[in-house]
Design a protein around this motif. Structure first.
Motif, PDB file in Angstrom:
ATOM      1  N   HIS A 156       0.815  -1.220   0.000  1.00  0.00           N
ATOM      2  CA  HIS A 156       0.000   0.000   0.000  1.00  0.00           C
ATOM      3  C   HIS A 156       0.852   1.274   0.000  1.00  0.00           C
ATOM      4  CE1 HIS A 156      -3.416   2.609   0.861  1.00  0.00           C
ATOM      5  NE2 HIS A 156      -2.716   3.140   1.845  1.00  0.00           N
ATOM      6  N   GLY A 157       2.038   1.212   0.582  1.00  0.00           N
ATOM      7  CA  GLY A 157       2.909   2.382   0.627  1.00  0.00           C
ATOM      8  C   GLY A 157       3.238   2.930  -0.745  1.00  0.00           C
ATOM      9  N   ARG A 158       3.286   2.072  -1.767  1.00  0.00           N
ATOM     10  CA  ARG A 158       3.583   2.542  -3.133  1.00  0.00           C
ATOM     11  C   ARG A 158       2.528   3.521  -3.624  1.00  0.00           C
ATOM     12  NH1 ARG A 158       2.298  -1.176  -8.046  1.00  0.00           N
ATOM     13  NH2 ARG A 158       0.100  -1.576  -7.760  1.00  0.00           N
ATOM     14  N   SER A 159       1.293   3.311  -3.181  1.00  0.00           N
ATOM     15  CA  SER A 159       0.203   4.202  -3.589  1.00  0.00           C
ATOM     16  C   SER A 159       0.420   5.620  -3.083  1.00  0.00           C
ATOM     17  CB  SER A 159      -1.142   3.677  -3.072  1.00  0.00           C
ATOM     18  OG  SER A 159      -1.416   2.411  -3.618  1.00  0.00           O
ATOM     19  N   HIS A 160       1.110   5.744  -1.936  1.00  0.00           N
ATOM     20  CA  HIS A 160       1.374   7.068  -1.370  1.00  0.00           C
ATOM     21  C   HIS A 160       2.585   7.739  -2.020  1.00  0.00           C
ATOM     22  CE1 HIS A 160      -1.623   7.149   1.841  1.00  0.00           C
ATOM     23  NE2 HIS A 160      -1.470   5.825   1.840  1.00  0.00           N
ATOM     24  N   VAL A 161       3.422   6.973  -2.694  1.00  0.00           N
ATOM     25  CA  VAL A 161       4.575   7.517  -3.408  1.00  0.00           C
ATOM     26  C   VAL A 161       4.183   7.929  -4.833  1.00  0.00           C
ATOM     27  CG1 VAL A 161       6.875   6.947  -4.301  1.00  0.00           C
ATOM     28  CG2 VAL A 161       6.205   6.208  -2.003  1.00  0.00           C
ATOM     29  N   MET A 162       3.233   7.237  -5.423  1.00  0.00           N
ATOM     30  CA  MET A 162       2.859   7.472  -6.819  1.00  0.00           C
ATOM     31  C   MET A 162       2.519   8.935  -7.156  1.00  0.00           C
ATOM     32  SD  MET A 162      -0.166   6.262  -9.303  1.00  0.00           S
ATOM     33  CE  MET A 162      -1.140   7.493  -8.505  1.00  0.00           C
ATOM     34  N   PRO A 163       1.781   9.675  -6.305  1.00  0.00           N
ATOM     35  CA  PRO A 163       1.471  11.066  -6.678  1.00  0.00           C
ATOM     36  C   PRO A 163       2.690  11.980  -6.817  1.00  0.00           C
ATOM     37  CG  PRO A 163      -0.061  10.291  -5.024  1.00  0.00           C
ATOM     38  CD  PRO A 163       1.037   9.263  -5.117  1.00  0.00           C
ATOM     39  N   ALA A 164       3.846  11.543  -6.301  1.00  0.00           N
ATOM     40  CA  ALA A 164       5.073  12.319  -6.535  1.00  0.00           C
ATOM     41  C   ALA A 164       5.560  12.119  -7.968  1.00  0.00           C
ATOM     42  CB  ALA A 164       6.160  11.902  -5.549  1.00  0.00           C
ATOM     43  N   LEU A 165       5.131  11.057  -8.625  1.00  0.00           N
ATOM     44  CA  LEU A 165       5.505  10.768 -10.009  1.00  0.00           C
ATOM     45  C   LEU A 165       4.403  11.153 -10.995  1.00  0.00           C
ATOM     46  CD1 LEU A 165       7.011   7.217  -9.404  1.00  0.00           C
ATOM     47  CD2 LEU A 165       8.236   9.389  -9.547  1.00  0.00           C
ATOM     48  N   ILE A 166       3.167  10.951 -10.596  1.00  0.00           N
ATOM     49  CA  ILE A 166       2.008  11.306 -11.425  1.00  0.00           C
ATOM     50  C   ILE A 166       1.177  12.276 -10.589  1.00  0.00           C
ATOM     51  CG2 ILE A 166      -0.064  10.480 -12.589  1.00  0.00           C
ATOM     52  CD1 ILE A 166       1.373   7.802 -12.986  1.00  0.00           C
ATOM     53  N   ALA A 167       1.236  13.541 -10.945  1.00  0.00           N
ATOM     54  CA  ALA A 167       0.637  14.614 -10.142  1.00  0.00           C
ATOM     55  C   ALA A 167      -0.870  14.421  -9.950  1.00  0.00           C
ATOM     56  CB  ALA A 167       0.901  15.963 -10.803  1.00  0.00           C
ATOM     57  N   PRO A 168      -1.395  14.904  -8.830  1.00  0.00           N
ATOM     58  CA  PRO A 168      -2.831  14.798  -8.574  1.00  0.00           C
ATOM     59  C   PRO A 168      -3.652  15.919  -9.222  1.00  0.00           C
ATOM     60  CG  PRO A 168      -1.735  15.682  -6.655  1.00  0.00           C
ATOM     61  CD  PRO A 168      -0.650  15.364  -7.659  1.00  0.00           C
ATOM     62  N   PHE A 169      -3.060  16.654 -10.153  1.00  0.00           N
ATOM     63  CA  PHE A 169      -3.784  17.736 -10.828  1.00  0.00           C
ATOM     64  C   PHE A 169      -3.271  17.894 -12.248  1.00  0.00           C
ATOM     65  CE2 PHE A 169       0.057  19.582  -9.276  1.00  0.00           C
ATOM     66  CZ  PHE A 169       0.442  20.452 -10.278  1.00  0.00           C
ATOM     67  N   LEU A 170      -4.077  18.548 -13.072  1.00  0.00           N
ATOM     68  CA  LEU A 170      -3.644  18.971 -14.403  1.00  0.00           C
ATOM     69  C   LEU A 170      -4.533  20.104 -14.866  1.00  0.00           C
ATOM     70  CD1 LEU A 170      -5.860  17.624 -16.549  1.00  0.00           C
ATOM     71  CD2 LEU A 170      -4.444  15.631 -16.202  1.00  0.00           C
ATOM     72  N   VAL A 171      -4.051  20.852 -15.844  1.00  0.00           N
ATOM     73  CA  VAL A 171      -4.774  22.001 -16.399  1.00  0.00           C
ATOM     74  C   VAL A 171      -4.833  21.830 -17.911  1.00  0.00           C
ATOM     75  CG1 VAL A 171      -4.812  24.515 -16.669  1.00  0.00           C
ATOM     76  CG2 VAL A 171      -3.972  23.502 -14.537  1.00  0.00           C
ATOM     77  N   VAL A 172      -6.029  22.049 -18.463  1.00  0.00           N
ATOM     78  CA  VAL A 172      -6.252  21.906 -19.897  1.00  0.00           C
ATOM     79  C   VAL A 172      -6.929  23.179 -20.405  1.00  0.00           C
ATOM     80  CG1 VAL A 172      -7.469  20.574 -21.680  1.00  0.00           C
ATOM     81  CG2 VAL A 172      -6.534  19.398 -19.686  1.00  0.00           C
ATOM     82  N   PRO A 173      -6.452  23.762 -21.508  1.00  0.00           N
ATOM     83  CA  PRO A 173      -7.162  24.915 -22.072  1.00  0.00           C
ATOM     84  C   PRO A 173      -8.525  24.476 -22.604  1.00  0.00           C
ATOM     85  CG  PRO A 173      -5.287  24.310 -23.460  1.00  0.00           C
ATOM     86  CD  PRO A 173      -5.266  23.409 -22.282  1.00  0.00           C
ATOM     87  N   VAL A 174      -9.487  25.379 -22.498  1.00  0.00           N
ATOM     88  CA  VAL A 174     -10.828  25.157 -23.051  1.00  0.00           C
ATOM     89  C   VAL A 174     -11.048  26.223 -24.111  1.00  0.00           C
ATOM     90  CG1 VAL A 174     -13.312  25.165 -22.559  1.00  0.00           C
ATOM     91  CG2 VAL A 174     -11.704  24.157 -20.910  1.00  0.00           C
ATOM     92  N   LEU A 175     -11.349  25.803 -25.320  1.00  0.00           N
ATOM     93  CA  LEU A 175     -11.600  26.717 -26.433  1.00  0.00           C
ATOM     94  C   LEU A 175     -12.964  26.413 -27.016  1.00  0.00           C
ATOM     95  CD1 LEU A 175      -8.093  26.503 -28.151  1.00  0.00           C
ATOM     96  CD2 LEU A 175      -8.924  28.248 -26.560  1.00  0.00           C
ATOM     97  N   GLY A 176     -13.810  27.418 -27.081  1.00  0.00           N
ATOM     98  CA  GLY A 176     -15.153  27.213 -27.615  1.00  0.00           C
ATOM     99  C   GLY A 176     -15.943  26.176 -26.835  1.00  0.00           C
ATOM    100  N   GLY A 177     -15.697  26.089 -25.527  1.00  0.00           N
ATOM    101  CA  GLY A 177     -16.439  25.173 -24.674  1.00  0.00           C
ATOM    102  C   GLY A 177     -15.929  23.741 -24.658  1.00  0.00           C
TER     103      GLY A 177
END
Length: 176
Positions: free
Chosen positions: A125-146
């Protein structure tokens, strides 16, 4: 031609009027925001069940539906955040084996064994707590025309290695 932009200049949406077109400013950019003017933000929670084994879930449809509604067909930014210490988000191709490849790579990098000091829950289970350091818990995507302005093969994916918690919440926010 290259433009040097200030932080305030980075906020407008660029509409090309052909080569060499200058950026158009959106109202309020480059000015101090007072109580009477702000960029609007809407937010919602998307619930996803990931199951009892490591999973990659496509949440592109839910994100696109929210972006269309929140933007009213306009332009802005979609912020996606998973408020869990054991999950992450990725922009990636799905359905072509890439999701299985990612889980295999994470198994190689973060084996589900007894090496982890964070040792409650299921084995590894400890690996699950390390993973967000490699795969971020957020992202941002541009929205164009909805619509989220994703590349041809890009999807928004929830990555979850935690087999102890099959229910996830994802906060989607639109700023525009």
């Amino acid at each position: 031609e290259i433009y040097t932009l200030s932080l305030h200049d980075a906020l407008p949406i660029y509409r090309g009027a052909g080569p060499g077109a200058l950026p158009r400013r959106t109202p309020g950019c480059g000015q101090e925001a007072g109580p009477e003017q702000s960029l609007g933000m809407e937010t919602a929670i998307v619930r996803v069940r990931t199951g009892t084994k490591p999973a990659v879930r496509d949440i592109t449809g839910e994100c696109a539906e929210f972006a269309a509604s929140a933007s009213a067909g306009g332009d802005g930014l979609l912020h996606v955040f998973v408020p869990h210490a054991t999950a992450g988000l990725a922009l990636m191709e799905l359905g072509s084996g890439s999701d299985t490849d990612l889980l295999a790579a994470l198994d190689d990098l973060l084996p589900a064994d007894d090496r982890w000091r964070h040792a409650h829950g299921s084995r590894g289970h400890g690996r699950s707590h390390v993973m967000p350091a490699l795969i971020a818990p957020f992202l941002v995507v541009p929205v164009l025309g909805g619509r989220p302005a994703l590349g041809t093969w890009q999807s928004i994916a929830l990555i979850d290695l935690n087999v102890d918690n099959p229910d996830r919440q994802i906060r989607v926010s639109f700023l525009g």
